[in-house]
Scaffold this motif. Sequence first.
Motif: not given
Length: 373
Positions: A84-106
Motif C-alpha cells: 500500500v503506497p501510504m505516506n503522511t499526506n495520503t494518510y491525512i487526506k484519505a485515512i483520517v476522514p475515514i477514521g473520523i466517520m468510522f469513529s462517529l459511527s461507532l
Amino acid sequence: MGSPNDERKLESGGVAPAPTRSIHPAFYIALWIALSSSVILFNKWVLFSAKFALFLTTWHMAFATLMTQLMAKFTTTLDSRHKVPMNTNTYIKAIVPIGIMFSLSLIFGNFAYLYLSVSFIQMLKATNAVATLLATWAFGMAAPNLNKLLNVSAIVIGVAIASFGELKFDGLGFIIQVTGIVCEALRLVMVQRLLSSDEFKMDPLVSVYYYAPACAAINGFFTIMIELPRMTMGDILQVGLITLIANAFVAFLLNVSVVLLIGKTNAVVLTMSGVLKDILLVVASMVIFGDPVTLQQYFGYSIALAGLVYYKLGAEKLQQMTTDAKLTINEVRRNNPAGFKLGAICGGLFFVAFIFMSWSRGLPGSSLPTPGV
C-alpha cells in the motif's frame, strides 16, 4: 466422490490430486455470526452497567491498534501492508476522514444502546443499504437509478412499520442511531472511493492496521472532553478489567473472522449470513434483555429483510437459490426421511416456542445481572 475436474483428469489419463482436509465454510459463517452477535450483546451488557460509550469505543480502537502493531511486528499476517503506497499526506487526506466517520459511527452506535433495545437497533440497521446507496449517488459514484430506489423502498417501509410498533421508542435514541447509520454509509463510500484505485488493495485487517490509530486518537479526544471528567476508577472496576479486556478481544476477533469469511466464501454468503445474524440478534435480545417485540414489528422487519435480500442479490440470484434449496430439501427428504421429519418437528416446535416467548411478558429483562470484576 471426486470433483468433476478430478474425474475429467482421470478420463484423460491424468492423475487426480490427493484429497485435502479443509475446514467447511459453514464453520467460518458460524464463527462470524457468533462473534458479531457477541460483540453487540457484550457491548450492550457492559453499557447496561457503565454509561461510558465513548470510553468503550476508544478502548476497542486502542486495543485493535496494539494487536495489529504486534501482528505486524511478529507475524506475516499484515505483510500485504507494504504494497500500500501510504505516506503522511495520503494518510491525512484519505485515512483520517475515514477514521473520523468510522469513529462517529461507532460512537453514535454505542450511544444508541443507552436509549434503544438491541432488537430495534438491528431493525433500524436494515436501512444501512439505503443510506449507502443514497451516499453513492450524492458523491457521484453511481448514477441515480429509479429501479434501485424502488427496490430499497421496501426496506424503508418495513423499518417504518417496525418503528411505529416499537414499545420502547425513544426519539433521541432514534436520531442517534440514524446519525450513526449515515456516518457508516459515508465511511463505506469513502473506502470505496479509496479502493477504486488499483494502488490501494487492503484486506480488512490491514485496514484496521491503518484506521485503528486514527480512530483511537479521535475517540480519545472526545472521551477526554466529554466523559473523562465525570469518570472514576470505580466506574472501570465496576465493569471489571478482565471484562473490558475480554470485550475488546472479542471485538478484535470479529475483524479476524471477517478476513476468514471473505476468503472462504463470497458476497452472497456474506449477505445471507448478515440477515441470519440480524434475526438471531433480535431473538437473543428478547431472551437476554427482555426486549419486547410486537407482531407489528415482526411484520415490518420481515418486509425490510425481504427487501434487503432482494436488493443485494437480485431476482435472478434469488430464483437460483430457491431452486437449489428445493433440490437440497428433496434430496435430504429422500435420503434421510427420518432425519427430515425430526428436523421439521424441531423447527415447528421452535417456531411455536418463539411466538409464545414473544407474547410472554415474564422475560428476565428486569433481573439482568450487571458485569462484575
